[in-house]
Scaffold this motif. Structure first.
Motif, PDB file in Angstrom:
ATOM      1  N   UNK A   1      30.519 -61.646  15.904  1.00  0.00           N
ATOM      2  CA  UNK A   1      30.809 -61.294  14.514  1.00  0.00           C
ATOM      3  C   UNK A   1      30.480 -59.845  14.182  1.00  0.00           C
ATOM      4  N   UNK A   2      29.707 -59.655  13.106  1.00  0.00           N
ATOM      5  CA  UNK A   2      29.392 -58.303  12.632  1.00  0.00           C
ATOM      6  C   UNK A   2      28.524 -57.520  13.614  1.00  0.00           C
ATOM      7  N   UNK A   3      27.818 -58.199  14.479  1.00  0.00           N
ATOM      8  CA  UNK A   3      26.951 -57.521  15.451  1.00  0.00           C
ATOM      9  C   UNK A   3      27.659 -57.240  16.778  1.00  0.00           C
ATOM     10  N   UNK A   4      28.981 -57.440  16.813  1.00  0.00           N
ATOM     11  CA  UNK A   4      29.740 -57.292  18.061  1.00  0.00           C
ATOM     12  C   UNK A   4      29.618 -55.889  18.641  1.00  0.00           C
ATOM     13  N   UNK A   5      29.559 -54.872  17.793  1.00  0.00           N
ATOM     14  CA  UNK A   5      29.522 -53.493  18.277  1.00  0.00           C
ATOM     15  C   UNK A   5      28.330 -53.211  19.181  1.00  0.00           C
ATOM     16  N   UNK A   6      27.133 -53.382  18.658  1.00  0.00           N
ATOM     17  CA  UNK A   6      25.942 -53.043  19.453  1.00  0.00           C
ATOM     18  C   UNK A   6      25.690 -54.063  20.563  1.00  0.00           C
ATOM     19  N   UNK A   7      26.061 -55.341  20.324  1.00  0.00           N
ATOM     20  CA  UNK A   7      25.847 -56.342  21.368  1.00  0.00           C
ATOM     21  C   UNK A   7      26.780 -56.109  22.559  1.00  0.00           C
ATOM     22  N   UNK A   8      27.998 -55.669  22.286  1.00  0.00           N
ATOM     23  CA  UNK A   8      28.908 -55.349  23.381  1.00  0.00           C
ATOM     24  C   UNK A   8      28.393 -54.147  24.172  1.00  0.00           C
TER      25      UNK A   8
END
Length: 267
Positions: free
Chosen positions: A98-105
């Motif tokens: 979801x919204x945390x996809x950027x840093x988690x990716x």
């Protein structure tokens, strides 16, 4: 081993996967991640083979094998990505995050850089082997690598041809090598990394570190980022057809398809 060379390779792998993150976020196409990873591992392996202090003939053989692997796999994934095909594994992860996809990716891709380093380390150890070349183990290693490269290329070609048929929208691939393994391309990818411990084999204790490459690749493909998410996607998209395939065909190691008796038992 040369600590500076290892540090240089590790830094390059990390930067390359950071670049893959930027490209994915800008384009939205996850296929470029594995494209960049394949070319990055190839370049890291070639650099390790060229820069390590070892016999020139062994270094050349290692560099050529790694280059063939990288060009074949990287170009295949790139062509698939240019055709608009999205990797369902990444698509599901990004949706779940979801919204945390950027840093988690970004963190996920740095973990991939670490995995790439372990693979490149096996290549470096094979190139750095100080024993006379070629030995029987070297010839066996090259044969294993060539069989793996050919098997994976044939598997990918057979799957690509199947995907161009009308059946591909509702059916599952069970032609050619896909009759004997649900993931023959994964099997041959793992087999390729089995060649490096054979070439690295020597009296040096550090040569045993090369075993981490096939062990890591098996763990990733069979238990983590390969078969589990892909088969989950296939079950959701193909349902009972894929479930029936699971009952007939081995998941990883090739083997004869199982038959079903009239009573419904497999043999």
């Amino acid at each position: 081993m040369d600590f500076f060379l290892l540090l240089l390779i590790a830094s390059g792998l990390s930067l390359a996967m950071a670049g893959a993150w930027v490209i994915q976020r800008a384009s939205g196409a996850s296929g470029w991640i594995d494209t960049i990873w394949s070319f990055t591992v190839g370049l890291g392996g070639i650099a390790a083979a060229i820069l390590v202090d070892a016999r020139t003939d062994r270094r050349n053989a290692v560099a050529i094998i790694v280059a063939l692997w990288s060009l074949r796999l990287g170009s295949h994934i790139a062509a698939r990505t240019r055709g608009g095909e999205e990797d369902p594994r990444y698509a599901r992860l990004i949706k779940e995050w979801g919204d945390s996809a950027g840093w988690r990716l970004f963190v996920f891709l740095q973990v991939q850089a670490l995995a790439a380093f372990i693979l490149v380390l096996a290549i470096l150890l094979a190139a750095a082997n100080a024993t006379p070349y070629p030995r029987l183990w070297d010839i066996l290693a090259i044969l294993v690598a060539l069989v793996a490269l050919a098997g994976e290329a044939i598997s990918d070609l057979q799957l690509s041809r199947f995907r161009k048929t009308p059946r591909a929208k509702t059916d599952v691939c069970e032609t050619g090598l896909w009759r004997y393994s649900r993931h023959p391309n994964y099997f041959f990818e793992w087999l390729f990394w089995c060649s490096w411990p054979l070439m690295a084999l020597s009296s040096s204790p550090s040569s045993a570190l090369s075993l981490f490459a096939p062990a890591l690749m098996y763990w990733l493909l069979v238990h983590v980022s390969g078969i589990p998410p892909l088969e989950d996607h296939m079950l959701r998209s193909r349902g009972e057809k894929f479930r029936a395939l699971q009952g007939r065909v081995n998941a990883f190691f090739p083997g004869p398809p199982k038959t079903t008796t009239s009573e419904g038992t497999r043999r």
